[in-house]
Design a protein around this motif. Structure first.
Motif, short mmCIF file in Angstrom:
data_model
loop_
_atom_site.label_atom_id
_atom_site.label_comp_id
_atom_site.label_asym_id
_atom_site.label_seq_id
_atom_site.Cartn_x
_atom_site.Cartn_y
_atom_site.Cartn_z
N GLY A 125 4.88 -6.15 38.00
CA GLY A 125 3.64 -5.82 38.82
C GLY A 125 2.54 -6.72 38.78
N LEU A 126 3.14 -8.04 39.10
CA LEU A 126 2.07 -9.08 39.14
C LEU A 126 1.29 -9.11 40.35
N THR A 127 -0.08 -9.37 39.93
CA THR A 127 -1.04 -9.41 41.40
C THR A 127 -1.88 -10.67 41.12
N THR A 128 -1.34 -11.78 40.35
CA THR A 128 -2.18 -12.86 40.38
C THR A 128 -1.20 -13.94 40.19
N VAL A 134 -10.23 -13.04 37.86
CA VAL A 134 -8.64 -13.54 38.31
C VAL A 134 -7.83 -13.17 36.91
N ILE A 135 -7.35 -11.89 36.96
CA ILE A 135 -6.48 -11.60 35.74
C ILE A 135 -5.53 -10.63 36.21
N SER A 175 -25.13 -15.10 36.94
CA SER A 175 -24.99 -14.94 38.13
C SER A 175 -23.40 -15.67 38.49
N ILE A 176 -22.50 -15.44 37.53
CA ILE A 176 -20.98 -15.84 37.81
C ILE A 176 -20.39 -14.79 38.72
N ASP A 177 -19.79 -15.93 39.67
CA ASP A 177 -18.92 -14.99 40.81
C ASP A 177 -17.67 -14.92 40.34
N VAL A 178 -16.84 -15.94 39.77
CA VAL A 178 -15.64 -15.60 39.33
C VAL A 178 -15.14 -16.11 37.75
N LEU A 179 -14.56 -15.22 37.09
CA LEU A 179 -14.19 -15.56 35.63
C LEU A 179 -12.60 -15.70 35.70
N ILE A 180 -12.10 -16.93 35.02
CA ILE A 180 -10.69 -16.99 35.07
C ILE A 180 -10.43 -17.12 33.49
N PRO A 181 -9.99 -16.21 32.96
CA PRO A 181 -9.62 -16.48 31.25
C PRO A 181 -8.14 -17.11 31.37
#
Length: 247
Positions: free
Chosen positions: A172-175, A34-35, A4-10
């Protein structure tokens, strides 16, 4: 799904593209990633592709791909030799002798780049999912060890802030990303590379007033982000290692 992971940030370069290619699978089980987009990552993780993509739009150092067409005799020394891909300053070296250029393998994995003598800056950039640039925080890299800044300071510089925003829009950065620039001989900052992830010196940017990781997670969880431009203050940072010895 089981955890049940809400957010993954590599945050490791080698993990970015594999995760981006399977982003839809994470979202299908309720995990927001978040990528940067796959297209942005493919540009940024290949320094030659980034150079060609941004050339003509922002100042970039003169760069040559070491392939079968490479001509060492046409290169003005000194230059920087660097891998086409990689991170942490690994494989980067100064070249002052023409004989060293002759020994390079012509397989397209290395670049020969103009030596820039000016100060080095990292520009931490935050863009939202629509591509709007919300913040650019320039950090001067005063002392660097193994590619990591151990002494630095944030600074208000309209030219650097504009450059960071321009590069973010070009790719085209989106993060969150880290745009690395260095001053040229004529004093103009030139784009060196883009790290399309949270940088190692992000704590300095957070302390200056722009908590980019929190804002990125907030957006991933569906919250609205504050309007641009986000303000920050000028502060300095020194890192040191402290050894503790025990019996």
């Amino acid at each position: 799904d089981r955890l049940s992971i809400d957010v993954l940030i590599p945050t490791v370069d080698t993990e970015l593209l594999p995760i981006a290619r399977r982003k839809a699978e994470f979202e299908a089980v309720g995990t927001s990633v978040v990528i940067a987009t796959q297209e942005t990552l493919e540009i940024c993780l290949d320094k030659w592709a980034l150079h060609k993509w941004c050339e003509g739009s922002v100042r970039v150092p003169a760069t040559t791909l070491v392939d079968s067409d490479f001509d060492p005799s046409s290169t003005d020394l000194p230059v920087i030799i660097k891998p086409r891909s990689g991170s942490g300053s690994r494989g980067i070296r100064l070249c002052e002798e023409a004989a060293d250029l002759e020994t390079l393998e012509r397989n397209g994995t290395m670049l020969v780049q103009e030596l820039l003598p000016g100060p080095e800056f990292s520009l931490d950039v935050l863009a939202d999912r629509s591509g709007e640039v919300l913040a650019v925080v320039p950090r001067e890299r005063l002392k660097v060890d193994s590619g990591i800044a151990i002494t630095g300071r944030t600074s208000h510089d309209p030219l650097l802030e504009k450059l960071g925003a321009d590069v973010a829009r070009l790719i085209g950065l989106t993060t969150v990303a880290n745009v690395q620039v260095k001053g040229s001989a004529e004093g103009v900052p030139a784009l060196m590379e883009v790290n399309p992830r949270f940088p190692g010196t992000m704590p300095l940017t957070i302390a200056s007033g722009v908590d980019m990781p929190k804002l990125a997670v907030d957006e991933a969880l569906g919250h609205d982000l504050p309007p641009a431009p986000l303000p920050f203050r000028e502060i300095a940072m020194v890192r040191h290692f402290d050894e503790h010895l025990f019996d």
